[in-house]
Scaffold this motif. Structure first.
Motif, PDB file in Angstrom:
ATOM      1  N   VAL A  40       0.852  -1.245   0.243  1.00  0.00           N
ATOM      2  CA  VAL A  40       0.326   0.187   0.236  1.00  0.00           C
ATOM      3  C   VAL A  40       1.117   1.412  -0.025  1.00  0.00           C
ATOM      4  O   VAL A  40       1.518   1.447   0.997  1.00  0.00           O
ATOM      5  CB  VAL A  40      -0.831   0.193   1.349  1.00  0.00           C
ATOM      6  CG1 VAL A  40      -2.266   1.306   1.442  1.00  0.00           C
ATOM      7  CG2 VAL A  40      -2.283  -1.447   1.126  1.00  0.00           C
ATOM      8  N   ALA A  41       0.750   2.043  -1.409  1.00  0.00           N
ATOM      9  CA  ALA A  41       1.387   3.425  -0.869  1.00  0.00           C
ATOM     10  C   ALA A  41       1.406   3.671  -0.578  1.00  0.00           C
ATOM     11  O   ALA A  41       0.488   4.312   0.385  1.00  0.00           O
ATOM     12  CB  ALA A  41       1.531   4.169  -2.558  1.00  0.00           C
ATOM     13  N   ALA A  42       2.435   5.002   0.361  1.00  0.00           N
ATOM     14  CA  ALA A  42       2.377   6.356   1.116  1.00  0.00           C
ATOM     15  C   ALA A  42       1.370   6.771   0.512  1.00  0.00           C
ATOM     16  O   ALA A  42       0.765   7.379  -0.521  1.00  0.00           O
ATOM     17  CB  ALA A  42       3.548   6.592   0.820  1.00  0.00           C
ATOM     18  N   GLY A  43      -0.410   7.419   1.675  1.00  0.00           N
ATOM     19  CA  GLY A  43      -1.336   8.349   1.381  1.00  0.00           C
ATOM     20  C   GLY A  43      -1.837   7.531   0.868  1.00  0.00           C
ATOM     21  O   GLY A  43      -3.218   8.450   0.436  1.00  0.00           O
ATOM     22  N   ALA A  44      -2.106   6.211   0.000  1.00  0.00           N
ATOM     23  CA  ALA A  44      -2.815   5.654  -0.386  1.00  0.00           C
ATOM     24  C   ALA A  44      -4.329   6.025   0.667  1.00  0.00           C
ATOM     25  O   ALA A  44      -4.061   5.766   1.632  1.00  0.00           O
ATOM     26  CB  ALA A  44      -2.782   4.393  -0.500  1.00  0.00           C
ATOM     27  N   VAL A  45      -5.250   5.578  -0.124  1.00  0.00           N
ATOM     28  CA  VAL A  45      -6.537   5.087   0.913  1.00  0.00           C
ATOM     29  C   VAL A  45      -7.139   4.433   0.387  1.00  0.00           C
ATOM     30  O   VAL A  45      -8.229   4.539  -1.591  1.00  0.00           O
ATOM     31  CB  VAL A  45      -7.376   6.890   1.012  1.00  0.00           C
ATOM     32  CG1 VAL A  45      -9.168   6.903   1.342  1.00  0.00           C
ATOM     33  CG2 VAL A  45      -6.903   8.185   0.702  1.00  0.00           C
ATOM     34  N   VAL A  46      -7.148   3.693   1.115  1.00  0.00           N
ATOM     35  CA  VAL A  46      -8.252   2.096   0.730  1.00  0.00           C
ATOM     36  C   VAL A  46      -9.485   1.641   0.719  1.00  0.00           C
ATOM     37  O   VAL A  46      -9.078   1.815   2.331  1.00  0.00           O
ATOM     38  CB  VAL A  46      -6.668   0.955   1.045  1.00  0.00           C
ATOM     39  CG1 VAL A  46      -7.035  -0.503   0.615  1.00  0.00           C
ATOM     40  CG2 VAL A  46      -5.158   1.289   0.877  1.00  0.00           C
ATOM     41  N   THR A  47     -10.325   1.775  -0.249  1.00  0.00           N
ATOM     42  CA  THR A  47     -11.112   1.726   0.137  1.00  0.00           C
ATOM     43  C   THR A  47     -12.021  -0.028  -0.286  1.00  0.00           C
ATOM     44  O   THR A  47     -13.306   0.087  -0.045  1.00  0.00           O
ATOM     45  CB  THR A  47     -12.300   2.408  -0.719  1.00  0.00           C
ATOM     46  OG1 THR A  47     -11.913   2.907  -2.176  1.00  0.00           O
ATOM     47  CG2 THR A  47     -12.121   3.929  -0.070  1.00  0.00           C
ATOM     48  N   ARG A  48     -11.066  -0.205  -1.293  1.00  0.00           N
ATOM     49  CA  ARG A  48     -11.849  -1.649  -0.851  1.00  0.00           C
ATOM     50  C   ARG A  48     -10.273  -2.419  -1.106  1.00  0.00           C
ATOM     51  O   ARG A  48      -8.951  -2.602  -0.637  1.00  0.00           O
ATOM     52  CB  ARG A  48     -12.378  -1.782  -2.599  1.00  0.00           C
ATOM     53  CG  ARG A  48     -11.430  -1.693  -3.800  1.00  0.00           C
ATOM     54  CD  ARG A  48     -11.971  -1.543  -5.110  1.00  0.00           C
ATOM     55  NE  ARG A  48     -10.963  -0.528  -5.242  1.00  0.00           N
ATOM     56  CZ  ARG A  48     -11.021  -0.699  -7.464  1.00  0.00           C
ATOM     57  NH1 ARG A  48     -12.319  -0.607  -7.962  1.00  0.00           N
ATOM     58  NH2 ARG A  48     -10.033   0.173  -8.609  1.00  0.00           N
ATOM     59  N   ASP A  49     -10.727  -4.141  -1.436  1.00  0.00           N
ATOM     60  CA  ASP A  49      -9.532  -5.414  -0.682  1.00  0.00           C
ATOM     61  C   ASP A  49      -8.406  -5.071  -1.699  1.00  0.00           C
ATOM     62  O   ASP A  49      -9.188  -5.103  -3.022  1.00  0.00           O
ATOM     63  CB  ASP A  49     -10.267  -6.754  -1.132  1.00  0.00           C
ATOM     64  CG  ASP A  49     -11.429  -6.610   0.175  1.00  0.00           C
ATOM     65  OD1 ASP A  49     -10.976  -5.954   1.021  1.00  0.00           O
ATOM     66  OD2 ASP A  49     -11.820  -7.772   0.082  1.00  0.00           O
ATOM     67  N   VAL A  50      -7.409  -5.068  -1.313  1.00  0.00           N
ATOM     68  CA  VAL A  50      -6.330  -5.341  -2.523  1.00  0.00           C
ATOM     69  C   VAL A  50      -5.455  -6.768  -2.188  1.00  0.00           C
ATOM     70  O   VAL A  50      -5.849  -7.238  -1.099  1.00  0.00           O
ATOM     71  CB  VAL A  50      -5.210  -4.786  -1.269  1.00  0.00           C
ATOM     72  CG1 VAL A  50      -3.802  -4.874  -2.776  1.00  0.00           C
ATOM     73  CG2 VAL A  50      -5.730  -2.933  -1.086  1.00  0.00           C
TER      74      VAL A  50
END
Length: 73
Positions: A40-50
């Motif tokens: 997960v990259a710096a500053g990413a906003v994860v809203t769904r599964d990776v």
């Protein structure tokens, strides 16, 4: 837990697989699963599964194949 904006109860858990890397200031929302070996990259906003072996980047985060140079041997 107490009430918050008219809802009761706790949120959904976040599941993080083995060997993941989560960059600084990344935001992972409730109920998301990060697969093993994902980044997960710096500053990413994860809203769904990776999925496993993917790179999550952006706001909202997009899942892209992990470049060979970033894969763990």
């Amino acid at each position: 837990m107490g009430e918050y904006l008219g809802t009761t109860g706790a949120g959904r858990p976040i599941h993080i697989g083995e060997g993941c890397f989560i960059g600084a200031r990344a935001i992972i929302l409730k109920g998301v699963t990060i697969g093993p070996g994902a980044v997960v990259a710096a500053g990413a906003v994860v809203t769904r599964d990776v999925p496993s072996g993917c790179l999550a980047i952006g706001n909202p985060a997009e899942n892209k194949p992990l470049p060979e140079r970033l894969k763990h041997p």
